[in-house]
Design an enzyme around this catalytic site. Structure first.
Site, short mmCIF file in Angstrom:
data_model
loop_
_atom_site.label_atom_id
_atom_site.label_comp_id
_atom_site.label_asym_id
_atom_site.label_seq_id
_atom_site.Cartn_x
_atom_site.Cartn_y
_atom_site.Cartn_z
CE LYS A 1 -3.55 2.82 0.63
NZ LYS A 1 -4.34 3.00 1.85
CE LYS B 1 -3.17 7.62 7.40
NZ LYS B 1 -3.95 6.41 7.63
#
Lengths: 301, 301
Positions: free
Chosen positions: A174, A242
């Site tokens: 990811k 983030k």
């Protein structure tokens, strides 16, 4: 009585709520918990059992999903005072769908293994729309047999579900995706900013670029929104930042240089410095480049 | 006797020679010139008329192609002592298929306009293979009626042929393409370098990345060559650097910041510093990142 496993779900935000609803709709009985009571009403009305703590969720669930914001929240949910680890039954599985640091998820897995609980890290992509439509892409790390056992459950919330290796491998996948996608966006925004300042016919140029070596998902899906000045999220700047922070911290641990990704992370701060900037769609990145070069990248220019 | 225009072709290198051959094969009579006599043998054997100078090419051609290396060579071919401008007939057209600076091509067009000659800037992409197969993409700038008149000729050498605006617009489009494609390659190499250092199963991860938001032409076409350590050109590092130099110089003129493209250009110098590095395929860019982080991005790792 159903033979389906009981499922727990902790973290019912923008992503978690529709994911949990899809599990309910697939016929699973669901135990839910969220820090905010207001988020659970829809699910409770659909038959989910509301629990007072992650610990209580775990006590009556075979598989527990965790979809919280960051590493700190995930640690709290699993290892904190009312954490999952205190009540979860041996033989259960925890599936972390949040994107958190590889170190955090490996630490959580190690701690859970001590009480004979398996962990999958299974970060998702596809955004709120993918969560609602159960079309999320899911990159999974963990034992192959645990992945195989949980695959039918994951198929209730996603479509492109791939096992990439041991615990942590899903997260690494990811993060790799986020590194590449964010730098592809830099590429797209930079090319269009150059062309805009040079006075090009941007919509016409875009269709040519999409057919050649400059093509990317960003160019195919986000460039037109830039030209139309449509910055409604979608995937927000603050969440993109983030993810980049997690990727850059992991890269620091690994001693791997990510010069492009670092540059993107720095330039995003210019967008975040605008009032409401963090809540814009992530292709609002172009505004940083526009400010640098005093130009607007628009189809109407 | 044929009704087809007589065509001239100056610059018979890796790209120019197959382009000229395709024009011959399409039935055009061809006048050719190159600084190096050795490059013209194949074409002469196929019926092209060898000329001693660009000027001589122009004297008997209706449309003259220029496919030389850089702005300096293009200026020399058009405006130099034995340049096209001295003998070209009013009503003729010059088509510059080299990628040179927008300023240079506009200056050439201005000078040729003074002798009633039209100019198209028509930089190509698709590399040597595209040149051989007549499948080049061509971005064209110039008057619409001149583009329309020359389109049948261009269709003998390319497939995706688009008019983008006045003289210079083709070049701006090509440079935008090169900016985006080069930064997409940074993205691809950076993501794979991160994943390699984290111990990921790279071939498996690649297939997942290609299906999501990280997708790009670079990820679909160049990443597998990186994993296979296949750096045979294709489009060479030295030519990629030439195009980036032109793009960065144009951006400097326009006062537009290209932080990603500048970064790519700087890091490529690390590849160029290796013996033979400039002659590698442009995805050898990964070697700069590999050296930075002491890792090899390979399917076998």
């Amino acid at each position: 009585m159903s033979d389906l496993p009981n499922i727990g779900f902790v973290g019912l935000g923008i992503m978690g709520r529709p994911m949990a609803l899809n599990l309910l709709n697939a016929g699973y009985s669901l135990n839910i918990n969220d820090k905010s009571r207001s988020r659970i009403d829809v699910l409770a009305a659909s038959g989910a059992v509301v629990c007072d703590s992650p610990m209580q969720v775990a006590s009556s669930s075979d598989v527990v999903f965790i979809m919280v914001r960051d590493s700190e929240d995930a640690n709290q949910v699993v290892l904190g005072q009312s954490g999952i680890i205190h009540e979860i039954r041996p033989g259960s599985t925890v599936i972390v769908t949040s994107t958190i640091s590889p170190d955090s998820v490996r630490n959580i897995a190690d701690r859970l293994a001590q009480v004979n609980v398996d962990t999958l890290d299974a970060p998702v992509s596809g955004g709120e729309e993918g969560a609602k439509k159960a079309t999320l892409s899911i990159m999974v790390g963990g034992k192959p047999e645990v992945f195989a056992a949980c695959l039918p459950i994951l198929e209730s919330i996603g479509r492109n579900i791939v096992h990439l290796g041991p615990v942590g491998a899903g997260t690494i996948g990811k993060l790799s995706n986020q590194v590449i996608a964010s730098v592809n966006m830099l590429a797209m925004c930079e090319g269009l900013t150059f062309a805009a300042k040079a006075g090009a016919d941007l919509p016409r140029l875009l269709s040519v670029l999409q057919a050649g070596t400059a093509q990317s998902w960003a160019l195919d899906n986000q460039a037109i929104k830039v030209l139309e000045r449509d910055f409604a999220p979608g995937f927000m700047v603050s969440l993109q930042q983030k993810d980049l922070r997690i990727a850059l911290a992991a890269a620091e641990e690994l001693h791997v240089a990510l010069p492009g990704c670092s540059l993107v992370h720095e330039l995003y701060k210019s967008v975040e410095s605008e009032p409401g900037g963090g809540g814009l769609a992530n292709h609002a990145f172009v505004r940083a480049l526009e400010k640098l070069s005093d130009v607007v990248v628009s189809a109407d220019a």
